[in-house]
Design a protein around this motif. Structure first.
Motif, PDB file in Angstrom:
ATOM      1  N   ARG A   1       0.792  -1.147   0.048  1.00  0.00           N
ATOM      2  CA  ARG A   1       0.084   0.005  -0.052  1.00  0.00           C
ATOM      3  C   ARG A   1       0.941   1.220  -0.096  1.00  0.00           C
ATOM      4  O   ARG A   1       1.737   1.240   0.674  1.00  0.00           O
ATOM      5  N   ASP A   2       0.240   2.293  -0.462  1.00  0.00           N
ATOM      6  CA  ASP A   2       1.068   3.514  -0.651  1.00  0.00           C
ATOM      7  C   ASP A   2       1.430   3.970   0.529  1.00  0.00           C
ATOM      8  O   ASP A   2       2.579   4.688   0.597  1.00  0.00           O
ATOM      9  N   PHE A   3       0.796   3.779   1.770  1.00  0.00           N
ATOM     10  CA  PHE A   3       1.325   4.663   2.737  1.00  0.00           C
ATOM     11  C   PHE A   3       2.486   3.831   3.468  1.00  0.00           C
ATOM     12  O   PHE A   3       3.374   4.431   4.126  1.00  0.00           O
TER      13      PHE A   3
ATOM     14  N   LEU B   1       4.800   2.698   1.457  1.00  0.00           N
ATOM     15  CA  LEU B   1       5.773   2.909   0.600  1.00  0.00           C
ATOM     16  C   LEU B   1       6.211   4.393   1.168  1.00  0.00           C
ATOM     17  O   LEU B   1       7.258   4.777   1.013  1.00  0.00           O
ATOM     18  N   ALA B   2       5.131   5.227   1.535  1.00  0.00           N
ATOM     19  CA  ALA B   2       5.444   6.583   1.788  1.00  0.00           C
ATOM     20  C   ALA B   2       6.449   6.631   3.097  1.00  0.00           C
ATOM     21  O   ALA B   2       7.336   7.305   3.140  1.00  0.00           O
TER      22      ALA B   2
ATOM     23  N   LEU C   1      13.302   3.168  -5.795  1.00  0.00           N
ATOM     24  CA  LEU C   1      12.516   2.269  -5.401  1.00  0.00           C
ATOM     25  C   LEU C   1      13.070   1.190  -6.644  1.00  0.00           C
ATOM     26  O   LEU C   1      12.683  -0.060  -6.135  1.00  0.00           O
TER      27      LEU C   1
ATOM     28  N   PHE D   1       1.575  10.246  -4.042  1.00  0.00           N
ATOM     29  CA  PHE D   1       1.077   9.210  -4.783  1.00  0.00           C
ATOM     30  C   PHE D   1      -0.523   9.337  -5.413  1.00  0.00           C
ATOM     31  O   PHE D   1      -1.058  10.319  -5.033  1.00  0.00           O
TER      32      PHE D   1
ATOM     33  N   ALA E   1      -5.123   5.545  -0.247  1.00  0.00           N
ATOM     34  CA  ALA E   1      -4.068   4.406   0.008  1.00  0.00           C
ATOM     35  C   ALA E   1      -2.825   4.890   0.686  1.00  0.00           C
ATOM     36  O   ALA E   1      -2.306   4.454   1.260  1.00  0.00           O
ATOM     37  N   SER E   2      -2.849   6.351   0.298  1.00  0.00           N
ATOM     38  CA  SER E   2      -1.482   6.890   0.700  1.00  0.00           C
ATOM     39  C   SER E   2      -1.327   7.415   2.232  1.00  0.00           C
ATOM     40  O   SER E   2      -0.316   7.852   2.728  1.00  0.00           O
ATOM     41  N   LEU E   3      -2.642   7.195   2.871  1.00  0.00           N
ATOM     42  CA  LEU E   3      -2.449   7.639   4.466  1.00  0.00           C
ATOM     43  C   LEU E   3      -2.824   6.427   5.147  1.00  0.00           C
ATOM     44  O   LEU E   3      -3.870   5.598   4.696  1.00  0.00           O
ATOM     45  N   ASN E   4      -2.063   6.271   6.355  1.00  0.00           N
ATOM     46  CA  ASN E   4      -2.635   5.110   7.267  1.00  0.00           C
ATOM     47  C   ASN E   4      -3.899   5.279   7.861  1.00  0.00           C
ATOM     48  O   ASN E   4      -3.923   6.165   8.601  1.00  0.00           O
TER      49      ASN E   4
ATOM     50  N   ARG F   1       2.944  15.891   4.013  1.00  0.00           N
ATOM     51  CA  ARG F   1       3.935  15.048   4.417  1.00  0.00           C
ATOM     52  C   ARG F   1       5.442  15.071   3.750  1.00  0.00           C
ATOM     53  O   ARG F   1       6.398  15.157   4.291  1.00  0.00           O
TER      54      ARG F   1
END
Lengths: 326, 347, 327
Positions: free
Chosen positions: A193-195, A197-198, B88, B122, B127-130, B194
């Protein structure tokens, strides 16, 4: 021209039997509120707490010493002996209370241990992949494939008069496979998931990513695994002692059943030796399952929505309407 | 102020025709990619192995305060390029240089600095935050990793400052919310905050607005544009939408099947495209002034998969200008002035 | 080229359609009493952003609403018949024979373990139980031809096709029983622009030949204007404007339509800064008083925050708009 106007929202709510959230609920922190309003989970928690308290305060609550003769043999339940006595004259009610201690301890210890092992193996396997994954998956498959019951029996047979603790260890050692498999799958799904990866791009340490980024997202699976593991352990422990592999001198629900069988309780009509431990095991397992349901519902809001659906469908059927038109 | 010039280092490496306009005052590239190939091996075992070339001989450079848009369809390799720049993936061949220094020669410490210096945003705001952490926590971690010696109140101030900069006000209220309590556009703003918290010099934005509502996209792009200008960030903007590419980036590069087929100032690329693929893209973009009649010729085809051994121009099967040389040789860059180049045999 | 609203009887007449989402302790009114018509052979577009209710409307029209969604009021008349009153038997005839659906992820709506031919034939068999095996297979071949996929691929599995081709298969399945109205919910959103154009051209070609109407839902206003005859704009569960496609950008009457039209960066002209629309749509649980768009509207006056504007029809253009300032 307003054909077939829809009822106002308050009217619709009334027709469908929906109630607004009681005021006191919204003043609680959201996590607590969610737990308290979930009927299944609340019931499960209450039952489990009662049983735990029963076990914890057994010395205070038990009228007699469960290890020694307390009254006439094979006495049916009456005021003096609430659940009757065994063939050897021991009080069944006191045995139930003390039995709760041992059975619950074994259950929880085995459940926690199996979950911890499963989580560690599963997360490492899923997150690191590669060789580590191959090696660990091999072990997981071994544990899953080996027939647990025969293995447990062999272990327990070697250790003469296995104490509940030994049984707990054996159960944990054979029961962590399923948890590990599920956790591994979830870790793999979350790892990409992207988070995550971030976090890696920011420079987070691996252990922090595993424990603090990935793990909280798997909470319901961990709790689910723990609950199921505990149920399995409680029942398996009772089973082992029933067939005589435990220590018959100890007092647990399983040994109660062992002695009941030795004493031919059912043929002599002494049902009070058999049913109490059975029901105790069933009720404990049921309480754990209810808790599991509610954890699932808490983490998956779609399950919550499904609860209302059945009631509304019934209401619509009564009005001779299809389930999609009011 | 031409932003399409090549720096001296790339001129000596690339065996192409030199640009007709050379500027001596242009800023040096902060991050550059030179003749990069990226191969992926698929399949397991000896029989099923297939090597795909996702990126083929790509060179590009990013400059402070400027944005380069990388436009291409899905499968064109644009995300792969971003991930190569974010380290990556390790490229199969070619060099990545950071302020002129080859990244391959970096020590672990240099790489750690690079990691923080080149940040990614992203595509998926969900999906880019938990989901289990608050907005404030996301920023706090980033700040602490970058400046470990700050005290708690200082970190808090930083978080508030960042949230204010990305337009999430009142800052304290947003800091305490969880991702599911804020909208998609707001989530992207948090991701931007962020990324900014570690004070990078390069932002790689991988389709940052594709999954947002139309009316929200401009807000996010405007924010990125302001930040790029005030902080002198270099930005790589990856998108399939050439209209937003033109809106946000001064330079646009067009990618097809892993090859950079055309690059130049965004206005030039959209108004006078030279490569047949770019023309096809521009003509396919919805244009309210046109009308669909059902009679236009069908021009799409399945994506061409390239292998390292592939020869010739990847667009040959769909190209109206294709000739025999297009089957055997990949065209080199032809410079058309003002920093605009095309790779085509038949202009 | 815009269709006439009044005579002859429209294929689809929607009046006061209301759809609610039933939560645990509250109900959200996702669609709040909307009215629109679709004529025979017309392509009607429903534009709006996420959460405005356009997909909800689409599902309601095909009677595909499922709990927690519930159609709580209004009327949907298809060729004069009230669709909301249909029982299960009539519904089976209605769905797919008269109205069909192309889903947003038609690519994912295909069963991965079934051959594509089977899936088309299943659909035909389900709604036309009297057809013979040969007839059904012939129909499947016909559909493949119609959407431009080589017939030799009829027995392949979905994963063997590209995204664009799978969407075409979804369209083929929607067309296989020759419906009068095809509802398309974001049919090309996940596809690249070149493929998207081809698919829309294909749909337009089919429409010209077979004469069906289309309800076309997308957030891409430009695409909608290229393809549709009339467009309805939705905001927060309400229809704020309907107009001929060529009027939506050139002469928008509602401030939201205007602002939406200005959210698409142009491909020509000077590179100017554009502003989108500040803020976000109101949550359905906390709707503003008066006009739902008024908190974000740059032209709002005091009345906008007090009184809800009603949808008014302009007798000349037949367009409708719900705005105090457009009178």
């Amino acid at each position: 021209m307003n054909p077939n106007p829809a009822p106002s929202l308050p009217d619709l709510m009334k027709s469908l039997g929906l109630r607004q959230k009681p005021g006191w609920v919204s003043r609680l922190p959201s996590g607590l509120a969610a737990v308290l309003t979930n009927r299944k989970g609340l019931a499960g928690l209450v039952i489990l707490t009662l049983i735990l308290l029963m076990g914890l305060f057994a010395p205070l609550l038990a009228p007699y010493d469960p290890f020694h003769r307390a009254g006439p043999p094979s006495a049916p339940p009456d005021f003096d002996y609430l659940l009757g006595t065994t063939r050897l004259g021991k009080d069944v009610f006191s045995q139930m209370l003390y039995g709760a201690r041992a059975s619950l301890t074994v259950g929880f210890v085995a459940g926690i241990a199996a979950t911890v092992i499963g989580v560690i193996v599963g997360i490492s396997s899923g997150y690191f992949g590669g060789r580590i994954d191959e090696v660990l998956t091999f072990f997981v498959n071994v544990v899953l494939v080996l027939p647990a019951l025969p293995l447990i029996i062999v272990f327990a047979a070697y250790v003469d008069k296995a104490s509940p603790l030994v049984i707990a260890i054996v159960l944990a050692a054979t029961g962590w496979g399923w948890s590990a498999r599920v956790i591994r799958t979830q870790t793999i799904a979350l790892r990409d998931r992207d988070f995550v990866l971030a976090a890696e791009l920011l420079g987070e340490r691996k252990w922090r990513i595993i424990l603090i980024e990935i793990f909280p997202n798997m909470f319901s699976f961990v709790v689910g695994g723990f609950v199921l593991g505990t149920i399995y352990a409680i029942i398996a422990e009772a089973g082992l002692e029933f067939i005589g592999l435990g220590n018959p001198a100890s007092v647990t629900w399983g040994t109660m059943l062992f002695w009941a069988q030795r004493n031919a309780a059912l043929t002599t009509g002494a049902w009070w030796e058999v049913w109490p431990p059975c029901i105790a095991i069933m009720v404990t397992a049921a309480a754990l399952v209810l808790i599991n349901f509610s954890v699932d519902e808490l983490t998956n809001p779609q399950l919550r929505a499904a609860r209302n659906a059945r009631r509304i469908r019934r209401y619509l059927r009564q009005r001779n309407r299809s389930p999609d038109v009011f | 102020m031409s932003s399409g010039t090549m720096n001296a280092e790339m001129l000596t490496v690339a065996p192409t025709v030199a640009p007709t306009v050379a500027s001596t005052g242009a800023p040096a590239a902060i991050l550059a990619m030179s003749h990069v190939d990226m191969d992926f091996t698929l399949g397991s075992g000896f029989l099923n192995r297939m090597t795909l070339r996702a990126v083929s001989d790509v060179s590009l450079s990013l400059h402070a305060g400027q944005a380069l848009a990388l436009v291409g369809e899905s499968g064109s390799g644009k995300s792969t390029i971003a991930r190569i720049l974010a380290r990556l993936y390790r490229q199969t061949s070619g060099t990545i240089t950071r302020a002129g220094a080859d990244v391959a020669s970096f020590t672990a410490k240099d790489l750690a600095t690079y990691r923080r210096d080149v940040q990614m945003i992203f595509q998926d705001p969900f999906a880019s935050l938990n989901p289990t952490h608050t907005v404030g926590y996301h920023l706090e971690r980033a700040i602490r990793l970058h400046r470990p010696n700050l005290s708690r109140p200082e970190v808090r101030d930083h978080i508030d400052a960042l949230l204010t900069q990305v337009g999430l006000l009142p800052a304290r209220s947003f800091a305490e919310r969880r991702p599911h309590e804020i909208s998609g556009g707001q989530r992207q703003r948090v991701s931007i905050a962020r990324a900014l918290s570690v004070e990078p010099s390069v932002i790689l934005a991988d389709e940052p607005t594709s999954m947002l509502d139309v009316s929200v996209r401009l807000g996010v792009l405007n924010l990125l544009a302001d930040l790029k200008e005030h902080r002198k960030l270099a930005a790589l903007y990856i998108t399939h939408d050439i209209a937003t590419a033109r809106y946000f980036a001064e330079q646009t590069a067009v990618l097809f099947a892993g090859n950079l087929v055309e690059q130049g100032p965004s206005t030039v690329i959209t108004e006078t495209p030279q490569h047949p693929y770019t023309r096809l893209l521009i003509e396919s973009v919805p244009n309210p002034a046109n009308r669909i009649t059902g009679t236009a010729p069908r021009r799409s085809q399945d994506i061409a998969l390239r292998a390292p051994t592939s020869r010739g121009c990847p667009f040959v099967s769909r190209c109206p200008r294709a000739t025999s040389i297009c089957q055997t040789e990949m065209p080199v860059q032809t410079w058309l002035g003002d920093g605009h180049f095309v790779r085509c045999h038949n202009l | 080229m815009s269709s006439d609203l009044i005579a002859p009887m429209p294929l689809l007449q929607v009046r006061n359609l209301t759809v609610d989402y039933i939560g645990e302790n509250a109900i959200a009114r996702a669609v709040n009493g909307i009215d629109f018509d679709i004529a025979e052979g017309e392509a009607f577009g429903l534009a709006g952003e996420s959460g405005c209710g356009k997909s909800t409307v689409a599902f309601a029209l095909a009677r595909l609403t499922r709990l927690p969604g519930l159609v709580s009021g209004g009327s949907i008349r298809f060729r004069g018949e009230e669709v909301l009153d249909f029982g299960p038997e009539r519904l089976r005839k209605y769905r797919w024979n008269e109205v069909s659906f192309v889903f947003q992820s038609a690519m994912n709506a295909l069963n991965p373990v079934m051959r594509v031919s089977e899936q088309i034939m299943d659909t035909v068999r389900a709604h036309q139980p009297k057809a013979t095996g040969d007839e059904v297979r012939a129909r499947a071949l016909e559909m493949f031809d119609l959407v431009g996929i080589p017939s030799r691929r009829l027995d392949d599995y979905p994963h063997q096709f590209s995204g664009g081709m799978r969407q075409r298969i979804g369209i083929a399945i929607a067309m296989c029983l020759n419906p009068r109205l095809v509802i398309m919910d974001e049919p090309t959103t996940a596809l690249d622009v070149v493929v998207q154009r081809d698919i829309i051209e294909q749909i337009c070609d089919l429409k010209n030949n077979l004469g069906f109407s289309v309800l076309f839902i997308t957030h891409d206003l430009g695409l909608m204007i290229e393809f549709c005859d009339r467009i309805g704009v939705m905001y927060a569960g309400e229809l704020v404007e309907t107009a001929a496609a060529d009027q939506i950008l050139t002469a928008p009457r509602h401030p939201y339509t205007r602002a939406l039209g200005q959210s698409f960066p142009p491909l020509t002209g000077p590179r100017r800064r554009l502003e989108g629309i500040a803020g976000s749509p109101p949550p359905l649980s906390a709707l503003p008083q008066g006009c739902r768009f008024s908190p974000r509207c740059t032209s709002a006056v005091a009345l906008c925050g007090i009184e809800v504007p009603t949808l008014q029809t302009d007798p000349q253009t037949k367009g409708q708009v719900a705005c105090h300032l457009a009178q």
